[in-house]
Design an enzyme around this catalytic site. Sequence first.
Site, PDB file in Angstrom:
ATOM      1  N   TYR A 103      38.558  30.024  42.083  1.00  0.00           N
ATOM      2  CA  TYR A 103      37.667  30.734  42.932  1.00  0.00           C
ATOM      3  C   TYR A 103      36.538  30.640  43.280  1.00  0.00           C
ATOM      4  O   TYR A 103      35.838  31.000  44.651  1.00  0.00           O
ATOM      5  CB  TYR A 103      37.723  32.180  41.743  1.00  0.00           C
ATOM      6  CG  TYR A 103      38.198  33.034  41.367  1.00  0.00           C
ATOM      7  CD1 TYR A 103      40.157  32.481  42.040  1.00  0.00           C
ATOM      8  CD2 TYR A 103      38.120  33.940  40.317  1.00  0.00           C
ATOM      9  CE1 TYR A 103      41.083  33.101  41.394  1.00  0.00           C
ATOM     10  CE2 TYR A 103      39.646  34.619  39.972  1.00  0.00           C
ATOM     11  CZ  TYR A 103      40.411  34.131  40.491  1.00  0.00           C
ATOM     12  OH  TYR A 103      41.574  34.942  40.069  1.00  0.00           O
ATOM     13  N   HIS A 154      47.643  29.078  35.302  1.00  0.00           N
ATOM     14  CA  HIS A 154      47.026  29.814  36.084  1.00  0.00           C
ATOM     15  C   HIS A 154      48.119  30.742  36.819  1.00  0.00           C
ATOM     16  O   HIS A 154      48.558  32.046  37.096  1.00  0.00           O
ATOM     17  CB  HIS A 154      46.365  29.868  37.179  1.00  0.00           C
ATOM     18  CG  HIS A 154      45.147  30.671  38.305  1.00  0.00           C
ATOM     19  ND1 HIS A 154      43.910  30.530  38.297  1.00  0.00           N
ATOM     20  CD2 HIS A 154      46.062  32.024  38.908  1.00  0.00           C
ATOM     21  CE1 HIS A 154      44.062  31.542  38.940  1.00  0.00           C
ATOM     22  NE2 HIS A 154      44.629  32.182  39.506  1.00  0.00           N
TER      23      HIS A 154
HETATM   24  N1  LIG Z   1      45.765  35.551  37.996  1.00  0.00           N
HETATM   25  C1  LIG Z   1      45.971  35.409  39.121  1.00  0.00           C
HETATM   26  O1  LIG Z   1      46.776  34.842  40.004  1.00  0.00           O
HETATM   27  C2  LIG Z   1      45.216  37.123  39.788  1.00  0.00           C
HETATM   28  C3  LIG Z   1      45.581  36.906  40.694  1.00  0.00           C
HETATM   29  C4  LIG Z   1      44.425  37.991  41.327  1.00  0.00           C
HETATM   30  C5  LIG Z   1      43.255  38.684  41.047  1.00  0.00           C
HETATM   31  N2  LIG Z   1      43.222  37.787  39.525  1.00  0.00           N
HETATM   32  C6  LIG Z   1      42.209  38.565  38.846  1.00  0.00           C
HETATM   33  O2  LIG Z   1      41.616  40.129  38.565  1.00  0.00           O
HETATM   34  C7  LIG Z   1      41.273  41.313  39.180  1.00  0.00           C
HETATM   35  C8  LIG Z   1      41.187  42.258  39.794  1.00  0.00           C
HETATM   36  O3  LIG Z   1      42.351  42.135  41.330  1.00  0.00           O
HETATM   37  P1  LIG Z   1      41.983  42.223  42.525  1.00  0.00           P
HETATM   38  O4  LIG Z   1      40.653  41.724  42.884  1.00  0.00           O
HETATM   39  O5  LIG Z   1      42.610  41.034  43.339  1.00  0.00           O
HETATM   40  O6  LIG Z   1      42.199  43.265  42.874  1.00  0.00           O
HETATM   41  P2  LIG Z   1      42.098  45.161  42.760  1.00  0.00           P
HETATM   42  O7  LIG Z   1      41.157  44.858  42.127  1.00  0.00           O
HETATM   43  O8  LIG Z   1      43.345  45.989  42.645  1.00  0.00           O
HETATM   44  O9  LIG Z   1      41.361  45.360  44.358  1.00  0.00           O
HETATM   45  C9  LIG Z   1      39.797  45.096  44.501  1.00  0.00           C
HETATM   46  C10 LIG Z   1      40.362  45.640  46.178  1.00  0.00           C
HETATM   47  O10 LIG Z   1      39.755  47.125  45.780  1.00  0.00           O
HETATM   48  C11 LIG Z   1      38.673  47.781  46.226  1.00  0.00           C
HETATM   49  N3  LIG Z   1      38.477  48.354  45.834  1.00  0.00           N
HETATM   50  C12 LIG Z   1      37.179  47.857  44.347  1.00  0.00           C
HETATM   51  N4  LIG Z   1      37.013  49.306  43.833  1.00  0.00           N
HETATM   52  C13 LIG Z   1      37.214  50.083  44.294  1.00  0.00           C
HETATM   53  C14 LIG Z   1      36.874  51.804  44.588  1.00  0.00           C
HETATM   54  N5  LIG Z   1      35.987  52.424  43.512  1.00  0.00           N
HETATM   55  N6  LIG Z   1      37.641  52.577  45.300  1.00  0.00           N
HETATM   56  C15 LIG Z   1      37.968  51.575  46.572  1.00  0.00           C
HETATM   57  N7  LIG Z   1      38.074  50.439  46.568  1.00  0.00           N
HETATM   58  C16 LIG Z   1      37.963  49.655  45.572  1.00  0.00           C
HETATM   59  C17 LIG Z   1      37.859  46.077  46.594  1.00  0.00           C
HETATM   60  O11 LIG Z   1      36.690  46.184  47.503  1.00  0.00           O
HETATM   61  P3  LIG Z   1      35.436  46.141  47.401  1.00  0.00           P
HETATM   62  O12 LIG Z   1      34.212  44.519  47.409  1.00  0.00           O
HETATM   63  O13 LIG Z   1      34.701  46.409  48.788  1.00  0.00           O
HETATM   64  O14 LIG Z   1      33.943  46.902  46.738  1.00  0.00           O
HETATM   65  C18 LIG Z   1      38.738  44.790  47.072  1.00  0.00           C
HETATM   66  O15 LIG Z   1      39.334  45.351  48.360  1.00  0.00           O
HETATM   67  C19 LIG Z   1      40.638  39.846  40.357  1.00  0.00           C
HETATM   68  O16 LIG Z   1      39.411  39.507  40.716  1.00  0.00           O
HETATM   69  C20 LIG Z   1      40.716  37.893  39.242  1.00  0.00           C
HETATM   70  O17 LIG Z   1      39.637  38.311  38.324  1.00  0.00           O
HETATM   71  C21 LIG Z   1      43.792  37.443  39.239  1.00  0.00           C
END
Ligand SMILES: NC(=O)c1ccc[n+]([C@@H]2O[C@H](COP(=O)([O-])OP(=O)(O)OC[C@H]3O[C@@H](n4cnc5c(N)ncnc54)[C@H](OP(=O)(O)O)[C@@H]3O)[C@@H](O)[C@H]2O)c1
Length: 278
Positions: free
Chosen positions: A50, A108
């Site tokens: 990241y 990862h």
């Molecule tokens: N291990 C892996 O391969 C892997 C892959 C992906 C992610 N991850 C981890 O999982 C975490 C979470 O997953 P993610 O970030 O991919 O996706 P997520 O949390 O499902 O979605 C994030 C998206 O949703 C929006 N959002 C957040 N809260 C919201 C709300 N209350 N209402 C409406 N929209 C909202 C955010 O926009 P804004 O920021 O504009 O609010 C962003 O565009 C990551 O940050 C990371 O730590 C791990």
Amino acid sequence: MTVPSITLSSGHDIPQLGFGVFLVPPAEAEKAVSEALEVGYRHIDTAAIYGNEEGVGAAIAKSGIAREDLFVTTKLWNDRQAGTGPDDAIRESLDKLGLQYVDLYLTHWPAPKQDTYSHAWSKLIEIRDAGLTRSIGVSNHLPEHLDRIVKDTGEVPAVDQIELHPAYQQADVTAWAAEHGTAIEVWGPLGQGKYPLFENPAVAAAAEAHGVSPAQAVIRWHLQRGFIVFPKSTRKERMAENFDVFGFELSDAEVAAIDAIDPGDGSGRVGAHPLEKH
Ligand SMILES: NC(=O)c1ccc[n+]([C@@H]2O[C@H](COP(=O)([O-])OP(=O)(O)OC[C@H]3O[C@@H](n4cnc5c(N)ncnc54)[C@H](OP(=O)(O)O)[C@@H]3O)[C@@H](O)[C@H]2O)c1
């Protein structure tokens, strides 16, 4: 607000709700994590790839929060799996984070074409035994990868962090995890904003019934299914909204209706497939 904890198979507790920083730009990471800590989050999920570990570390250092009150996860990137790569990678991550140890260190992706994920897992065991992380786990591992690392090392991962949300529930991985005492951490819990979860009638009905937002209803579904969840947002009001999920409870019928969103054919997936990721 006290976030419930789950005791991992390692014996260490993890707050069930945390804050994820995927796609938080490095220059914004300190601010975002500082705000998340102000909101009350104590569990931060980052990764070497990241590029924002320094910002996470700076926010932690400035917060004044005692180290034992925080749970920090980072992850080994795919190009560091071979040889002594994991030993170097964890030290670089700790250096950037400004920490002596992380709470959880994950492989990862299996990146199976390299065929180094089982070696990487054996190195994570050494890294844990050297005290550089409290617990170890994997991410994006399918049952075939999980079976292989357990067969090769005898060590069962404390967690598997996988893409999981109502439209993509990966029943085969969650069944393996339940059988082996591995906790499921979910990524993309809100479908990364790519899947129209919030408009789904089951989500909308549950949200309306409890006077909460669709995002809160979905996060609550994850918690009640027993998953560890860390939604990402760079907006403080959403960080607060996503944290404010302990004042209501979905009924069994609401959980079942959200369970039924998954079409069951894999079409709800929004991220990469583990067999394809290098
Ligand atoms: N291990 C892996 O391969 C892997 C892959 C992906 C992610 N991850 C981890 O999982 C975490 C979470 O997953 P993610 O970030 O991919 O996706 P997520 O949390 O499902 O979605 C994030 C998206 O949703 C929006 N959002 C957040 N809260 C919201 C709300 N209350 N209402 C409406 N929209 C909202 C955010 O926009 P804004 O920021 O504009 O609010 C962003 O565009 C990551 O940050 C990371 O730590 C791990």
